[in-house]
Design an enzyme around this catalytic site. Structure first.
Site, PDB file in Angstrom:
ATOM      1  CG  HIS A  13       7.214  26.458  25.562  1.00 24.26           C
ATOM      2  ND1 HIS A  13       6.506  26.445  24.389  1.00 24.26           N
ATOM      3  CD2 HIS A  13       7.186  25.194  26.031  1.00 24.26           C
ATOM      4  CE1 HIS A  13       6.065  25.213  24.170  1.00 24.26           C
ATOM      5  NE2 HIS A  13       6.466  24.443  25.150  1.00 24.26           N
ATOM      6  CE  LYS A  56       2.020  23.235  29.497  1.00 24.88           C
ATOM      7  NZ  LYS A  56       2.912  22.141  29.099  1.00 24.88           N
ATOM      8  CG  ASP A 108       4.372  30.959  28.762  1.00 24.65           C
ATOM      9  OD1 ASP A 108       3.519  30.345  29.447  1.00 24.65           O
ATOM     10  OD2 ASP A 108       5.085  30.415  27.906  1.00 24.65           O
ATOM     11  CD  GLN A 136       5.458  24.194  32.895  1.00 25.58           C
ATOM     12  OE1 GLN A 136       5.154  23.634  33.956  1.00 25.58           O
ATOM     13  NE2 GLN A 136       5.331  23.592  31.738  1.00 25.58           N
ATOM     14  CB  CYS A 182       9.026  23.269  23.403  1.00 22.83           C
ATOM     15  SG  CYS A 182       8.160  21.910  22.644  1.00 22.83           S
TER      16      CYS A 182
HETATM   17  C1  LIG Z   1       6.267  27.706  29.618  1.00 23.03           C
HETATM   18  C2  LIG Z   1       5.338  27.123  28.602  1.00 23.03           C
HETATM   19  N1  LIG Z   1       4.741  27.917  27.719  1.00 23.03           N
HETATM   20  C3  LIG Z   1       3.881  27.444  26.804  1.00 23.03           C
HETATM   21  C4  LIG Z   1       3.580  26.110  26.714  1.00 23.03           C
HETATM   22  C5  LIG Z   1       2.624  25.658  25.649  1.00 23.03           C
HETATM   23  O1  LIG Z   1       1.461  25.206  26.225  1.00 23.03           O
HETATM   24  P1  LIG Z   1       0.340  24.516  25.306  1.00 23.03           P
HETATM   25  O2  LIG Z   1       1.038  23.452  24.535  1.00 23.03           O
HETATM   26  O3  LIG Z   1      -0.622  23.972  26.307  1.00 23.03           O
HETATM   27  O4  LIG Z   1      -0.239  25.573  24.448  1.00 23.03           O
HETATM   28  C6  LIG Z   1       4.194  25.237  27.610  1.00 23.03           C
HETATM   29  C7  LIG Z   1       3.969  23.788  27.582  1.00 23.03           C
HETATM   30  O5  LIG Z   1       3.909  23.094  26.627  1.00 23.03           O
HETATM   31  C8  LIG Z   1       5.083  25.750  28.572  1.00 23.03           C
HETATM   32  O6  LIG Z   1       5.686  24.946  29.434  1.00 23.03           O
END
Ligand SMILES: Cc1ncc(COP(=O)(O)O)c(C=O)c1O
Lengths: 423, 166
Positions: free
Chosen positions: A139, A242, A216, A219, A380
């Site tokens: 991401h 999430k 990370d 998910q 993203c």
């Molecule tokens: C794999 C992954 N990493 C990071 C994020 C970023 O999360 P957040 O926007 O809650 O900081 C997301 C989702 O937006 C994600 O799906």
């Protein structure tokens, strides 16, 4: 008999675990919503999941009878708020099977967790000519902070490629290590494709080179049982929103020795032991990373979300989501003119797809006519889109409160899109 | 009929299938690139200007149906027009898409472009319809790359909000 009902004949694994999706759905007031006069079919859970009444109630209880600033007062409310807020650290520790509570840092979300590591660890230990390994499935939030660091320091980013199914090429990953490798950042589960990466094996490979790894888990945390000691990762990041919790709160797990070695990211109140204009002594971990008044209600809400998920059982959740994924893959994959993107052997319940001749955004707008909420765009994760040669995809992402019947609604709605565009 | 169903009607679907003035313009005197990160729309508009008149125009790129059809109908609408007329039309189109101009009012030059009036009820899709006009605007003013996001946005305050999130 509908296809969904036929598919569920005979008890499933989720049933065996006492999982009853209709009962679970009653906990989520938003699922009673109608959109365009049709029952909402919410398949955008990878972007943000919905909140059960139990979490909403906990949040309201805090707001109505427990709020005060934490760590600052000796009065009743401050003590209650501090106790409830700090208790969540123990819940998160349990969820992740971390060794100690002080390895759990509250942040505003995955993005802040990763930025904290890039600043607190990266700026201290990564220098000119050093290398950071990331995967093509990341991401943007696990790319951009490292790019900013690399630019500042003159470091270099190396990228683990994936195959046509969306599985990372572990042998290529091995080859990326050099004496200059200082850090590895990997997504546990790809948000765009659903691939569950072999992170335990990849962590071991990095450790063989003496390199720490951040996972990370945005998910992964809501869908898999995560055991940071078993994975042996150095850092683990995820978001509350999430996993049925509130927005504005997330977690960074870090091994105590790393957190201790890191410099703070934000300076301010609550992160210090003593301040004079000559010298400030930082508080111990995790507080040295938690400057300022935190999102107290949100942290407490996250605690309630963890309680809720654990009461249902992460095993049952996973079994039901696996069933949804299997059924959706079969049914959506069988539609002529639909291509599934991301067909890894090991996946979370995410289905990215393309409808031939129709841009994903048009797919999304028309699915919304049938009250089906999917995400469309690059998620993203533009490098993933480039890898698969598409500008964007439509993505259905499932949660444990979704049903097989909702998959049927999705399939019918996709067929309708094709009809509109067939002209 | 719902906003979406109203929008995805034959005219727009037809322009999406068979875009007019598609491809590069060999003797273009100006061009600009337009990006809509939310959708992944990515188009180029080529212009041949002659004495403040749009003598030739074409476009190409990758985009959703609304953007492609809007670009196609835009090229058709502005070809042969003066720069001022084209810019006025662009402003009217943006006003219609954001609900500031009532297409029924008759006080405009939009003609067949009113088939896009329905986007005003689909806030996430307004940008798709407007992007070609943004890009034309930039080509005329020789700004190389525009985006529907941020500072390069030539219509600030047009209600185009960033909704890009995973
Ligand atoms: C794999 C992954 N990493 C990071 C994020 C970023 O999360 P957040 O926007 O809650 O900081 C997301 C989702 O937006 C994600 O799906």
């Amino acid at each position: 008999m509908s296809k969904a009902v036929a598919a569920t004949q005979g008890a499933s694994r989720a049933d065996d675990l006492g999982f009853d999706v209709e009962r679970v759905r009653e906990d989520f007031p938003i699922l009673r919503l109608k959109v365009n006069d049709k029952p909402l079919v919410f398949l955008d859970n990878a972007a943000s999941s919905q909140m059960p009444q139990q979490v909403i109630d906990r949040y309201v209880k805090y707001r109505t009878s427990e709020h005060a600033n934490i760590h600052r007062g000796v009065h009743y409310l401050s003590e209650v708020a501090t106790r409830e807020y700090e208790a969540v650290r123990g819940k998160v520790r349990g969820l992740l099977n971390a060794r100690e509570e002080r390895e759990i840092v509250y942040t505003s979300g995955t993005t802040e967790s990763i930025n904290l590591v890039a600043h607190g660890y990266g700026r201290k230990f990564i220098g000119a000519g050093d290398e950071i390994i990331l995967s093509v499935l990341e991401h943007h939030s696990n790319i951009v902070p490292w790019q900013m660091l690399a630019e500042e320091k003159g470091a270099r980013i190396r990228v683990v490629p994936c195959d046509d199914a969306g599985e990372l090429l572990v042998e290529e990953y091995r080859k990326l290590f050099s004496p200059r490798t200082r850090f590895v950042g990997l997504t546990h589960v790809s948000n765009a494709l659903g691939t569950v990466n072999p992170v335990k094996e990849m962590v071991a490979i990095a450790h063989a080179h003496g390199v720490p790894v951040l996972l990370d888990g945005a998910q992964a945390a809501p869908h898999l049982g995560v055991d940071v000691q078993d994975l042996d990762c150095d850092f683990y990041a995820f978001s509350g929103h999430k996993m049925c919790g509130p927005t504005g709160v997330g977690i960074l797990y870090g091994k105590a020795e790393h957190l201790q070695a890191m410099q703070p990211f934000k300076g301010g109140g609550d992160m210090i032991l003593s301040v004079t204009f000559e010298k400030t002594v930082y508080a111990d971990i995790p507080h040295k990373f938690e400057a300022g008044t935190p999102p107290i209600a949100e942290v407490i809400g996250l605690g309630a979300a963890i309680d809720y998920l654990q009461a249902i059982g992460l095993g049952a959740i996973k079994a039901h989501e696996d069933e949804l994924l299997r059924y959706a893959t079969d049914r959506v994959g069988a539609i002529e003119g639909v291509r599934l993107i991301g067909t890894a052997g090991h996946k979370a319940a995410v289905l990215s797809f393309e409808v031939e001749g129709v841009h994903p955004h048009d797919v999304g707008t028309l699915l919304n006519e049938d009250a089906v909420a999917v995400r469309t765009g690059h998620h993203c994760a533009q490098p993933v889109m480039q890898r698969f040669g598409v500008p964007a995809t439509a993505r259905a992402s499932f949660a444990f409160y979704n049903t097989l019947q909702e998959v049927d609604v999705l399939v019918d709605a996709i067929r309708k899109v094709q009809k509109v565009f067939a002209g | 009929m719902s906003a979406a169903n109203q929008l995805y009607q034959e005219v727009i679907l037809d322009h999406n299938r068979k875009p007019r003035n598609w491809g590069k313009l060999d003797d273009a005197s100006r061009h600009a690139e337009g990006l809509n990160p939310l959708c992944g729309d990515h188009i180029w508009v080529y212009l041949k200007l002659n004495d403040k008149r749009i003598e030739g125009i074409s476009f190409e790129g990758q985009s959703c149906a609304i953007c492609k059809a809007s670009a196609s109908m835009m090229t058709h609408a502005v070809k042969g027009k003066s720069i001022d007329e084209a810019l006025t039309l662009g402003q009217e189109f943006r006003d219609m898409s954001t609900g500031k101009l009532d297409p029924q009012s008759g006080d405009h030059h939009l003609g067949r472009l009113t088939v896009f009036a329905g986007v005003r009820d689909l806030p996430t899709r307004v940008k798709c319809a407007i992007l070609p006009w943004h890009t034309l605007h930039s080509a005329i003013h020789s700004i190389e790359q525009v985006s529907t996001e941020g500072e390069a946005d030539p219509v600030p305050g047009a209600g185009l909000e960033r909704t890009d999130h995973a």
